[in-house]
Design an enzyme around this catalytic site. Structure first.
Site, short mmCIF file in Angstrom:
data_model
loop_
_atom_site.label_atom_id
_atom_site.label_comp_id
_atom_site.label_asym_id
_atom_site.label_seq_id
_atom_site.Cartn_x
_atom_site.Cartn_y
_atom_site.Cartn_z
N HIS A 1 52.67 27.53 -23.32
CA HIS A 1 52.65 28.09 -24.68
C HIS A 1 54.02 28.02 -25.35
O HIS A 1 54.13 27.72 -26.53
CB HIS A 1 52.18 29.54 -24.64
N ASP B 1 44.56 25.00 -25.05
CA ASP B 1 45.67 25.93 -25.32
C ASP B 1 46.64 25.34 -26.34
O ASP B 1 47.12 26.03 -27.25
CB ASP B 1 46.43 26.25 -24.03
N HIS C 1 42.27 30.43 -27.57
CA HIS C 1 40.98 29.71 -27.48
C HIS C 1 40.19 29.86 -28.78
O HIS C 1 39.57 28.92 -29.26
CB HIS C 1 40.17 30.21 -26.28
N HIS D 1 41.74 22.15 -20.20
CA HIS D 1 41.98 23.49 -20.75
C HIS D 1 43.37 23.60 -21.37
O HIS D 1 43.55 24.28 -22.40
CB HIS D 1 41.79 24.58 -19.68
ZN LIG Z 1 43.88 29.10 -22.19
#
Ligand SMILES: [Zn+2]
Length: 281
Positions: A260, A237, A80, A233
């Site tokens: 991720h 990321d 973030h 969100h």
């Molecule tokens: Zn996050």
């Protein structure tokens, strides 16, 4: 102040913060107090000081794990903060971290964004590399996908599949205004019934309804900031992971049910491509 005009006049310079700024809080995974200081740096690159104080240059090679957050050089949950720095054009700074994790704050990128805007940014002499996607490339894992398509600016489309409710999608051109308004406030989210499993694995120990949007039985347990907050969100990321490229990116990045690991696989593909076959420059 972060200046859009200045950024447009001078889009390919590394930038740093004008003054030091500090954020203090609790790590969403460790549950322990932690702190990050963002210091001006006159050389290109983000330098991370944690653990024994030895500096580590932030980049794709420094990633250590991607379980629920991106962990770099012993510091968890960098994404973030990195998203906020990257969109603000800050690619030169020293990050001094105590406590092994970047503070969760309210679970979003907004506190980092606001702090960077408060102190302002300024350009260095050094030019910032530009990574321009000229042919589509993608990485996939079953039904999960991360792709980069040619685009004159930076655009993100993120599709997230959710349990017990319809899939969500966010699609927007990313600049300082859209980031501040549409993405930065979107918080970390998770399913209520996964919390115990995460706690057993020593994760999410600092998660609470003050820093996490909780999904339960197809509904939000606490009040969302946007109806499609989870998708927004995930886009944050993604930006935080792409920030590890260090370059300015011109691409339309499309992510479907990614995370991720896939974000970073795309970033590695982009980085590799830029040096290998000339399809990016
Ligand atoms: Zn996050």
């Amino acid at each position: 102040m972060v200046s859009r005009a200045a950024a447009l006049e001078d889009p390919l310079r590394h930038r740093t913060v004008v003054r030091p700024v500090e954020l203090v809080g609790v790590g969403v995974h460790t549950g322990e107090p932690c702190r990050v200081r963002i210091l001006p740096r006159q050389l290109p690159g983000l330098l991370l000081r944690a653990r024994d104080g030895q500096p580590v240059e932030l980049g794709l090679a420094a990633v250590e794990s991607t379980e629920r957050s991106t962990c770099v050089a012993g510091v968890m949950t960098v994404e973030h903060l990195l998203a906020a720095l990257w969109v603000a054009g800050v690619t030169a700074a020293e990050l001094v971290v105590e406590g092994g994790e970047i503070p969760a704050m309210d679970g979003s990128a907004l506190p980092f964004w606001s702090a960077i805007r408060r102190v302002g940014t300024q350009p260095l002499e050094a030019e910032r590399p530009l990574l321009e996607v000229t042919e589509p490339l993608w990485v996939r894992d079953g039904g999960r996908l991360c792709a980069a398509l040619p685009c004159p600016g930076l655009r993100v489309t993120y599709v997230v599949r959710l349990r017990d409710r319809p899939a969500q999608a966010v699609d927007l051109e990313v600049d300082e205004q859209t980031f501040e308004r549409e993405l930065a406030p979107a918080r970390t989210w998770g399913y209520a019934d996964e919390a115990e499993d995460l706690w057993d694995r020593g994760l999410a120990l600092g998660a609470s309804e003050s820093n996490t949007l909780v999904l339960e039985g197809g509904a939000y347990r606490n009040r969302p900031r946007y109806e499609d907050e989870p998708a927004r969100h995930k886009a944050v990321d993604l930006l935080g992971d792409l920030a590890l490229l260090g370059a300015q990116l011109r691409a339309h990045v499309v992510a479907v049910a990614a995370g991720h690991e896939l974000h970073l696989a795309l970033a590695r593909a982009l980085a590799g491509q830029s040096g290998s076959d000339g399809r990016c420059r």
